[in-house]
Design a protein around this motif. Structure first.
Motif, PDB file in Angstrom:
ATOM      1  N   ARG A  39      27.680  46.405  35.961  1.00  0.00           N
ATOM      2  CA  ARG A  39      28.672  47.204  36.703  1.00  0.00           C
ATOM      3  C   ARG A  39      28.291  48.677  36.730  1.00  0.00           C
ATOM      4  N   ALA A  69      32.588  44.048  41.104  1.00  0.00           N
ATOM      5  CA  ALA A  69      33.263  43.090  40.228  1.00  0.00           C
ATOM      6  C   ALA A  69      32.210  42.235  39.536  1.00  0.00           C
ATOM      7  N   VAL A  85      35.279  46.597  38.051  1.00  0.00           N
ATOM      8  CA  VAL A  85      36.160  45.703  37.296  1.00  0.00           C
ATOM      9  C   VAL A  85      35.337  44.581  36.683  1.00  0.00           C
ATOM     10  N   GLU A 109      41.403  41.448  38.081  1.00  0.00           N
ATOM     11  CA  GLU A 109      41.410  42.895  38.330  1.00  0.00           C
ATOM     12  C   GLU A 109      41.076  43.228  39.782  1.00  0.00           C
ATOM     13  N   VAL A 110      40.275  42.383  40.415  1.00  0.00           N
ATOM     14  CA  VAL A 110      39.919  42.603  41.811  1.00  0.00           C
ATOM     15  C   VAL A 110      41.169  42.602  42.676  1.00  0.00           C
ATOM     16  N   SER A 129      36.801  41.361  35.921  1.00  0.00           N
ATOM     17  CA  SER A 129      37.373  40.024  36.114  1.00  0.00           C
ATOM     18  C   SER A 129      37.927  39.878  37.527  1.00  0.00           C
ATOM     19  N   GLU A 140      43.999  43.618  42.113  1.00  0.00           N
ATOM     20  CA  GLU A 140      44.771  44.852  41.969  1.00  0.00           C
ATOM     21  C   GLU A 140      43.992  45.974  42.650  1.00  0.00           C
ATOM     22  N   THR A 141      43.593  45.725  43.876  1.00  0.00           N
ATOM     23  CA  THR A 141      42.652  46.582  44.573  1.00  0.00           C
ATOM     24  C   THR A 141      43.277  47.854  45.132  1.00  0.00           C
ATOM     25  N   LYS A 176      35.752  51.766  42.327  1.00  0.00           N
ATOM     26  CA  LYS A 176      36.337  50.959  41.255  1.00  0.00           C
ATOM     27  C   LYS A 176      35.311  49.963  40.747  1.00  0.00           C
TER      28      LYS A 176
END
Length: 129
Positions: A14, A7, A33, A38-39, A35, A41-42, A31
């Motif tokens: 990233r 993140a 991300v 967004e984290v 922001s 929504e893991t 994954k």
């Protein structure tokens, strides 16, 4: 295999971290991300490498929410900022480590394994604080 989320608000960071970490056969970056929102929504992951300054939510606040919602996920703050307030708050909210982006790949890899084994990790400059 260790499942990792990165993140960070900087795409270059990233993607670079993803390439570097995926070169280690014991890691899989599942994954990336940009922001804090967004984290949250893991997916099923073991550890998050989290920057402090991100849009919509700081990495410190995001750490608090992640640890509340997913207590088994480990968080390592990986940032350029070594401000006392960030360090104390991140640890207070459940981060297992605080590293500065100037660390080596070996230090980062060792920190990830150490945290997953139940330990903690800190950049030497951070530990001194």
């Amino acid at each position: 295999m260790v499942k990792i989320m990165i993140a960070d608000d900087q795409q270059l960071i990233r993607e670079s971290l993803k390439i570097i970490l995926n070169s280690d056969p014991s890691f899989e970056v599942v994954k990336v991300v940009g922001s804090g929102q967004e984290v949250l929504e893991t997916e099923s992951i073991d550890i998050i490498l989290m920057d402090v300054r991100m849009p919509s939510m700081s990495g410190v606040e995001c750490t608090r929410l992640v640890k509340k919602k997913y207590p088994n996920i480990k968080v390592i703050i990986l940032t350029t900022f070594d401000d006392d307030e960030y360090i104390y708050d991140a640890l207070k909210y459940g981060a297992s480590g605080y590293l500065l982006k100037g660390c080596s790949l070996e230090e980062l890899s060792s920190a990830i394994h150490n945290v997953l084994a139940g330990g903690a990790c800190f950049n030497p400059n951070v530990a001194a604080k």
